[in-house]
Design a protein around this motif. Structure first.
Motif, PDB file in Angstrom:
ATOM      1  N   PRO A 108      24.679  69.046  66.526  1.00 14.41           N
ATOM      2  CA  PRO A 108      24.311  68.151  65.456  1.00 14.41           C
ATOM      3  C   PRO A 108      25.178  67.389  65.069  1.00 14.41           C
ATOM      4  O   PRO A 108      26.029  67.848  64.568  1.00 14.41           O
ATOM      5  CB  PRO A 108      23.175  69.037  64.230  1.00 14.41           C
ATOM      6  N   LEU A 109      24.798  66.147  64.785  1.00 16.66           N
ATOM      7  CA  LEU A 109      25.551  64.681  63.841  1.00 16.66           C
ATOM      8  C   LEU A 109      24.476  64.144  62.730  1.00 16.66           C
ATOM      9  O   LEU A 109      23.707  64.186  62.503  1.00 16.66           O
ATOM     10  CB  LEU A 109      25.146  63.589  65.417  1.00 16.66           C
ATOM     11  N   ARG A 110      24.998  63.554  62.142  1.00 16.26           N
ATOM     12  CA  ARG A 110      25.043  63.424  60.706  1.00 16.26           C
ATOM     13  C   ARG A 110      24.929  62.027  60.885  1.00 16.26           C
ATOM     14  O   ARG A 110      26.401  61.517  61.511  1.00 16.26           O
ATOM     15  CB  ARG A 110      25.495  64.269  59.721  1.00 16.26           C
ATOM     16  N   GLU A 111      24.650  61.261  59.753  1.00 16.30           N
ATOM     17  CA  GLU A 111      24.907  59.790  59.286  1.00 16.30           C
ATOM     18  C   GLU A 111      26.098  59.316  58.553  1.00 16.30           C
ATOM     19  O   GLU A 111      25.498  60.298  57.850  1.00 16.30           O
ATOM     20  CB  GLU A 111      23.602  58.949  59.335  1.00 16.30           C
ATOM     21  N   ASP A 112      26.897  58.553  58.552  1.00 16.04           N
ATOM     22  CA  ASP A 112      27.648  58.235  58.454  1.00 16.04           C
ATOM     23  C   ASP A 112      27.673  56.991  57.915  1.00 16.04           C
ATOM     24  O   ASP A 112      28.071  55.577  58.525  1.00 16.04           O
ATOM     25  CB  ASP A 112      29.374  58.241  58.135  1.00 16.04           C
ATOM     26  N   THR A 113      26.460  56.068  57.190  1.00 20.99           N
ATOM     27  CA  THR A 113      26.219  54.863  57.016  1.00 20.99           C
ATOM     28  C   THR A 113      26.949  53.886  56.246  1.00 20.99           C
ATOM     29  O   THR A 113      26.459  52.592  57.039  1.00 20.99           O
ATOM     30  CB  THR A 113      24.678  54.635  55.794  1.00 20.99           C
ATOM     31  N   ASP A 114      28.247  53.818  55.852  1.00 21.28           N
ATOM     32  CA  ASP A 114      29.158  53.629  55.361  1.00 21.28           C
ATOM     33  C   ASP A 114      30.239  52.605  56.417  1.00 21.28           C
ATOM     34  O   ASP A 114      30.107  51.987  56.331  1.00 21.28           O
ATOM     35  CB  ASP A 114      29.792  53.785  53.863  1.00 21.28           C
ATOM     36  N   ALA A 115      30.211  54.031  57.257  1.00 22.51           N
ATOM     37  CA  ALA A 115      31.333  53.727  58.142  1.00 22.51           C
ATOM     38  C   ALA A 115      30.550  53.497  59.810  1.00 22.51           C
ATOM     39  O   ALA A 115      30.772  52.622  60.614  1.00 22.51           O
ATOM     40  CB  ALA A 115      31.938  55.036  58.284  1.00 22.51           C
ATOM     41  N   LYS A 116      29.065  53.578  59.350  1.00 19.75           N
ATOM     42  CA  LYS A 116      28.622  52.686  60.833  1.00 19.75           C
ATOM     43  C   LYS A 116      28.710  53.692  62.153  1.00 19.75           C
ATOM     44  O   LYS A 116      29.007  53.126  62.513  1.00 19.75           O
ATOM     45  CB  LYS A 116      28.892  51.758  60.976  1.00 19.75           C
ATOM     46  N   GLU A 117      28.762  55.170  61.567  1.00 22.83           N
ATOM     47  CA  GLU A 117      28.504  56.360  62.683  1.00 22.83           C
ATOM     48  C   GLU A 117      28.196  57.171  62.164  1.00 22.83           C
ATOM     49  O   GLU A 117      26.982  57.853  61.686  1.00 22.83           O
ATOM     50  CB  GLU A 117      29.891  56.688  61.803  1.00 22.83           C
ATOM     51  N   LEU A 118      27.920  57.621  63.527  1.00 18.84           N
ATOM     52  CA  LEU A 118      27.273  59.240  63.793  1.00 18.84           C
ATOM     53  C   LEU A 118      28.700  60.288  63.556  1.00 18.84           C
ATOM     54  O   LEU A 118      29.302  60.411  64.573  1.00 18.84           O
ATOM     55  CB  LEU A 118      26.288  59.119  65.159  1.00 18.84           C
ATOM     56  N   VAL A 119      28.609  61.710  63.002  1.00 19.60           N
ATOM     57  CA  VAL A 119      29.632  61.965  62.324  1.00 19.60           C
ATOM     58  C   VAL A 119      29.539  63.690  63.132  1.00 19.60           C
ATOM     59  O   VAL A 119      28.383  64.403  62.691  1.00 19.60           O
ATOM     60  CB  VAL A 119      30.234  62.221  61.644  1.00 19.60           C
ATOM     61  N   CYS A 120      30.041  64.360  63.817  1.00 22.62           N
ATOM     62  CA  CYS A 120      29.344  64.901  64.594  1.00 22.62           C
ATOM     63  C   CYS A 120      29.528  66.269  62.751  1.00 22.62           C
ATOM     64  O   CYS A 120      30.872  66.101  62.389  1.00 22.62           O
ATOM     65  CB  CYS A 120      31.018  65.916  65.468  1.00 22.62           C
ATOM     66  N   THR A 121      28.647  67.101  62.879  1.00 19.04           N
ATOM     67  CA  THR A 121      29.154  68.495  61.709  1.00 19.04           C
ATOM     68  C   THR A 121      29.636  69.294  61.660  1.00 19.04           C
ATOM     69  O   THR A 121      29.492  70.779  60.958  1.00 19.04           O
ATOM     70  CB  THR A 121      26.997  68.781  61.798  1.00 19.04           C
ATOM     71  N   SER A 122      30.410  69.525  63.105  1.00 21.14           N
ATOM     72  CA  SER A 122      30.933  70.967  63.997  1.00 21.14           C
ATOM     73  C   SER A 122      32.710  70.830  62.809  1.00 21.14           C
ATOM     74  O   SER A 122      33.032  69.533  62.920  1.00 21.14           O
ATOM     75  CB  SER A 122      31.597  70.939  64.914  1.00 21.14           C
ATOM     76  N   GLU A 123      32.689  71.881  62.439  1.00 20.80           N
ATOM     77  CA  GLU A 123      33.905  72.091  61.218  1.00 20.80           C
ATOM     78  C   GLU A 123      35.158  71.935  62.804  1.00 20.80           C
ATOM     79  O   GLU A 123      36.417  70.725  61.640  1.00 20.80           O
ATOM     80  CB  GLU A 123      34.318  73.456  60.573  1.00 20.80           C
ATOM     81  N   THR A 124      35.517  72.625  63.268  1.00 24.73           N
ATOM     82  CA  THR A 124      36.498  72.163  64.305  1.00 24.73           C
ATOM     83  C   THR A 124      36.543  71.050  65.662  1.00 24.73           C
ATOM     84  O   THR A 124      37.898  70.514  65.955  1.00 24.73           O
ATOM     85  CB  THR A 124      36.504  73.646  65.484  1.00 24.73           C
ATOM     86  N   CYS A 125      34.990  70.230  65.482  1.00 27.00           N
ATOM     87  CA  CYS A 125      35.546  69.279  65.874  1.00 27.00           C
ATOM     88  C   CYS A 125      35.337  67.387  65.683  1.00 27.00           C
ATOM     89  O   CYS A 125      36.058  66.875  65.885  1.00 27.00           O
ATOM     90  CB  CYS A 125      33.664  68.685  66.999  1.00 27.00           C
ATOM     91  N   GLY A 126      34.017  67.407  64.778  1.00 30.55           N
ATOM     92  CA  GLY A 126      34.315  66.456  63.829  1.00 30.55           C
ATOM     93  C   GLY A 126      34.427  64.982  64.227  1.00 30.55           C
ATOM     94  O   GLY A 126      34.857  64.165  63.571  1.00 30.55           O
ATOM     95  N   LEU A 127      34.451  64.278  65.729  1.00 32.61           N
ATOM     96  CA  LEU A 127      34.302  63.521  65.946  1.00 32.61           C
ATOM     97  C   LEU A 127      33.090  62.379  65.138  1.00 32.61           C
ATOM     98  O   LEU A 127      31.960  63.037  64.824  1.00 32.61           O
ATOM     99  CB  LEU A 127      34.190  63.273  67.755  1.00 32.61           C
ATOM    100  N   ALA A 128      33.649  61.341  65.179  1.00 34.14           N
ATOM    101  CA  ALA A 128      32.671  60.009  64.789  1.00 34.14           C
ATOM    102  C   ALA A 128      32.785  59.028  65.339  1.00 34.14           C
ATOM    103  O   ALA A 128      33.579  58.687  66.418  1.00 34.14           O
ATOM    104  CB  ALA A 128      32.830  59.388  63.329  1.00 34.14           C
ATOM    105  N   TYR A 129      31.553  58.974  65.816  1.00 34.17           N
ATOM    106  CA  TYR A 129      30.368  58.073  66.883  1.00 34.17           C
ATOM    107  C   TYR A 129      30.176  56.950  66.797  1.00 34.17           C
ATOM    108  O   TYR A 129      29.740  56.560  65.380  1.00 34.17           O
ATOM    109  CB  TYR A 129      29.604  58.851  67.917  1.00 34.17           C
ATOM    110  N   PRO A 130      30.801  55.340  67.097  1.00 34.75           N
ATOM    111  CA  PRO A 130      30.684  54.564  66.239  1.00 34.75           C
ATOM    112  C   PRO A 130      28.859  53.844  66.503  1.00 34.75           C
ATOM    113  O   PRO A 130      27.860  54.174  68.096  1.00 34.75           O
ATOM    114  CB  PRO A 130      31.425  53.236  67.747  1.00 34.75           C
TER     115      PRO A 130
END
Length: 59
Positions: free
Chosen positions: A20-42
């Protein structure tokens, strides 16, 4: 203000690991919730760019 509609966020998943993804509104990104992945998508113009090539690696 949310970056994407809450109903859309519920069905979106990380293209790399399918977590699943979560929002990071400050960075305007969707961030992966996996501890091993953690990619941030704009999110550009209210559209999530879910391309691994466009994702930012966690620091």
């Amino acid at each position: 203000m949310p970056l994407v509609e809450p109903s859309l966020l519920e069905i979106l998943a990380c293209p790399a690991c399918h977590s699943p993804l979560r929002e990071d509104t400050d960075a305007k990104e969707l961030v992966c919730t996996s501890e091993t992945c953690g990619l941030a998508y704009p999110v550009r113009d209210e559209i999530p760019v879910l391309l691994v090539d466009e994702a930012r690696r966690p620091s």
